[in-house]
Scaffold this active site. Sequence first.
Site, PDB file in Angstrom:
ATOM      1  N   HIS A 133     -22.828 -34.568  17.933  1.00 43.20           N
ATOM      2  CA  HIS A 133     -21.958 -35.318  18.842  1.00 43.20           C
ATOM      3  C   HIS A 133     -22.145 -36.813  18.616  1.00 43.20           C
ATOM      4  O   HIS A 133     -21.181 -37.571  18.434  1.00 43.20           O
ATOM      5  CB  HIS A 133     -22.308 -34.933  20.282  1.00 43.20           C
ATOM      6  N   GLU A 134     -23.406 -37.245  18.629  1.00 47.62           N
ATOM      7  CA  GLU A 134     -23.695 -38.669  18.431  1.00 47.62           C
ATOM      8  C   GLU A 134     -23.354 -39.107  17.011  1.00 47.62           C
ATOM      9  O   GLU A 134     -22.915 -40.232  16.789  1.00 47.62           O
ATOM     10  CB  GLU A 134     -25.161 -38.955  18.740  1.00 47.62           C
TER      11      GLU A 134
ATOM     12  N   ASP B 250      -9.745  17.007  20.971  1.00 51.40           N
ATOM     13  CA  ASP B 250      -9.517  17.171  19.529  1.00 51.40           C
ATOM     14  C   ASP B 250      -8.132  17.728  19.238  1.00 51.40           C
ATOM     15  O   ASP B 250      -7.945  18.579  18.338  1.00 51.40           O
ATOM     16  CB  ASP B 250     -10.585  18.088  18.912  1.00 51.40           C
TER      17      ASP B 250
END
Length: 414
Positions: free
Chosen positions: A21-22, A211
């Site tokens: 982010h930074e 089935d």
Amino acid sequence: MSYLLGVVLFALAILISVSLHEAGHMLTAKAFGMKVTRYFVGFGPTLWSFRRGETEYGIKGIPLGGFCKIVGMTPQDDDVEPGDEKRAMWRYPVWKRTIVMSAGSITHFALALVALWIIAVSVGLPNPKFPTTEAGYRAEPAVIAPVSCVTVDKVRACQPGDPASPAEKAQLSEGDRITAVNGKPVSTWGDMLDVVRATPPGTVTVTYLRDGTSQDARVDLAAVQRPPLGDPEGATSPVSALGVVLSPTTPTRVEYGPVAAFGATADFTGNMAVQTAKAMQRIPQKVPALWDAITGGERDVDTPISVVGASRLGGEAVENNAWLVFFMLFVSLNFFIGVFNLLPLLPLDGGHIAIAWFERARSWLYARIGRADPGRVDYLKLMPFTYAVILIGGAFTLLTVTADVINPITLFSR
């Protein structure tokens, strides 16, 4: 041991996300020619650093986030050295400042999107057609899974003494599709519920497909008390019960090819944005529930969690080998942080963006009405509001962290 490993891994993933982010702020600021003097991972005392060009890079002692220092973020900053006046951030066009301040959130969104795309092509995303409402469940085919018992008075977990499930006693199996009850045809789960509840307790003939073969079973429907369908809080009345739950035929997840995964990721992100907005609107309502959890009440699973709580959930996911849960937590947290940082409140990035565009709009308006440009906003006058946001945010963070330590949310039985 695996739990602790998961906690550490998730905390590390969060730290990397915040560091990126930074880095987003730093790289875009440098690209526009702004001066960035420091980029550090963590806070507190410096453990290690080096200088390259005009920027010092390093690691601090407290691994809780990170920061970068861009010179002259506001006109009131006194960190602009002689000769650097033109490089002060506040002097740049508003669109450039917007890109720099939003780059952090964009980074979080990018991390979430990349992770979602990888999940979509590897294990699949939640199926948007999977039923999530009462109407959706009622429309599903009447494919059943017998439960171990029926509870006579209300819907709850089985207790010793509860009668066995009529369906289990009649040897119905998971995957059987009910087609008729006492000769009355049923095609959906909703049809089956309606017919069973309207049939008096006692022996009935249940026709089902197994089935591909149609078979009959003699089942003794149990007499129970239940609220009306779709109204779990309504008054109970006597009805019959078969002792089964729905076994949805709609798959819970869908895998996508590399190209189709882009569209699926976009759709999932749009839904996540809506859910995030709703969750943020509910935050004030959940404060009493958080306090109740701290003071001995049961923890509401819909209450907010802190980084501590998220890391604990990550630990649980690894402990139970539920890596999909781990990565979906990573996606959700990054998306939430990205949205939260864009809120128009100081000291958040969105507050700086809002002020920049307010200044631009005000200058445009004053020029149109023939008045002198009022200039830049005085950030010092906004400090009381900034401190109020910090105080409220800090108190809320302390509340969530305390709840996550004393009475954490859990996803798995431990």
